[in-house]
Design a protein around this motif. Structure first.
Motif, PDB file in Angstrom:
ATOM      1  N   ALA A  78      67.782  60.648  27.885  1.00 48.82           N
ATOM      2  CA  ALA A  78      66.818  59.584  28.189  1.00 48.82           C
ATOM      3  C   ALA A  78      67.534  58.348  28.730  1.00 48.82           C
ATOM      4  N   LYS A  79      66.924  57.745  29.739  1.00 46.57           N
ATOM      5  CA  LYS A  79      67.490  56.552  30.369  1.00 46.57           C
ATOM      6  C   LYS A  79      67.183  55.311  29.538  1.00 46.57           C
ATOM      7  N   GLU A  82      63.546  53.957  28.494  1.00 44.26           N
ATOM      8  CA  GLU A  82      62.569  55.042  28.337  1.00 44.26           C
ATOM      9  C   GLU A  82      62.213  55.163  26.858  1.00 44.26           C
ATOM     10  N   SER A 106      56.933  60.744  27.028  1.00 45.11           N
ATOM     11  CA  SER A 106      57.629  59.462  27.057  1.00 45.11           C
ATOM     12  C   SER A 106      57.037  58.580  28.157  1.00 45.11           C
ATOM     13  N   THR A 107      57.598  57.410  28.308  1.00 43.78           N
ATOM     14  CA  THR A 107      57.138  56.486  29.346  1.00 43.78           C
ATOM     15  C   THR A 107      57.608  56.912  30.730  1.00 43.78           C
ATOM     16  N   GLN A 108      58.484  57.945  30.813  1.00 42.96           N
ATOM     17  CA  GLN A 108      59.014  58.403  32.101  1.00 42.96           C
ATOM     18  C   GLN A 108      58.688  59.850  32.437  1.00 42.96           C
ATOM     19  N   ARG A 109      58.390  60.661  31.418  1.00 45.05           N
ATOM     20  CA  ARG A 109      58.228  62.100  31.667  1.00 45.05           C
ATOM     21  C   ARG A 109      57.450  62.797  30.557  1.00 45.05           C
ATOM     22  N   PRO A 137      58.817  64.555  35.588  1.00 46.60           N
ATOM     23  CA  PRO A 137      58.658  63.102  35.722  1.00 46.60           C
ATOM     24  C   PRO A 137      57.176  62.745  35.885  1.00 46.60           C
ATOM     25  N   ARG A 139      55.734  60.492  37.562  1.00 47.72           N
ATOM     26  CA  ARG A 139      55.359  60.186  38.945  1.00 47.72           C
ATOM     27  C   ARG A 139      55.092  61.453  39.767  1.00 47.72           C
ATOM     28  N   ALA A 190      52.001  55.416  34.479  1.00 47.71           N
ATOM     29  CA  ALA A 190      53.162  55.684  35.331  1.00 47.71           C
ATOM     30  C   ALA A 190      53.012  54.998  36.676  1.00 47.71           C
TER      31      ALA A 190
END
Length: 196
Positions: A78-79, A82, A106-109, A137, A139, A190
């Motif tokens: 995780a970045k 995130e 998560s907030t990203q994927r 992801p 997005r 997202a």
């Protein structure tokens, strides 16, 4: 006079009775949904003993690493920034059959990791054991759909369709509605994908 007597004697008046019945009914429905979720989760596994072994293995791993958030961070690198919103036990539908694991939102994927490692054969013929992982992801997610078995409405499915029209099917959630609402929330928050 009767109301004062009823209230002072501890008797339940009709409005309070209706409220209590409503709360009991709501609690019963939640318990029924949870039991249905457990039953469905266990039904999808190859064997009860295999499902239990997988859950114990996953539980030990979560304890060793210090919680679900740390498991997510380690498995999916995780970045910074995130955040894990929700982790739910479920199954991922594959051509080889359902695979038990954890769905991480998560907030990203949206990502999935199997409870147990799976044997794969390498091109050189060697057998390797790895965890089955999927990471999508946010997005790149076009939509998330709800579905249920028409003959058994307690069997609920979640389909996630990507921008390139791949679809991933998840099932056997312990709490399907909560997992689906977190997926919807994550997708709605997202950033918009870049249109080409």
């Amino acid at each position: 006079m009767k109301n004062q007597l009823a209230e002072s004697s501890g008797a339940i008046i009709p409005k309070q009775m209706d409220s209590m019945i409503y709360r009991m009914d709501k609690t019963r429905k939640k318990a029924d949904n949870f039991v249905d979720g457990i039953r469905e989760h266990l039904r999808l596994g190859p064997k009860f003993s295999e499902t239990v072994k997988g859950k114990l293995s996953l539980g030990a791993r979560i304890l060793q690493l210090g919680g679900v958030k740390r498991v997510f961070r380690q498995i999916f690198c995780a970045k910074e920034g995130e955040k894990l919103l929700k982790a739910s036990q479920c199954y991922l539908s594959t051509t080889a059959g359902p695979i038990a694991g954890l769905l991480f939102i998560s907030t990203q994927r949206v990502s999935f990791c199997s409870d147990r490692s799976i044997k794969f054969s390498c091109p050189n013929g060697e057998l390797v054991r790895i965890h089955y992982k999927v990471s999508i992801p946010l997005r790149k997610i076009k939509r998330a759909n709800q579905s249920e078995n028409a003959k058994k409405p307690s069997q609920k499915f979640m389909e996630i369709v990507t921008m390139d029209n791949f679809d991933f099917w998840f099932m056997g959630f312990l709490n399907y509605q909560k997992a689906f609402s977190f997926v919807r929330q994550a997708i709605s928050q997202a950033p918009n994908p870049v249109q080409k």
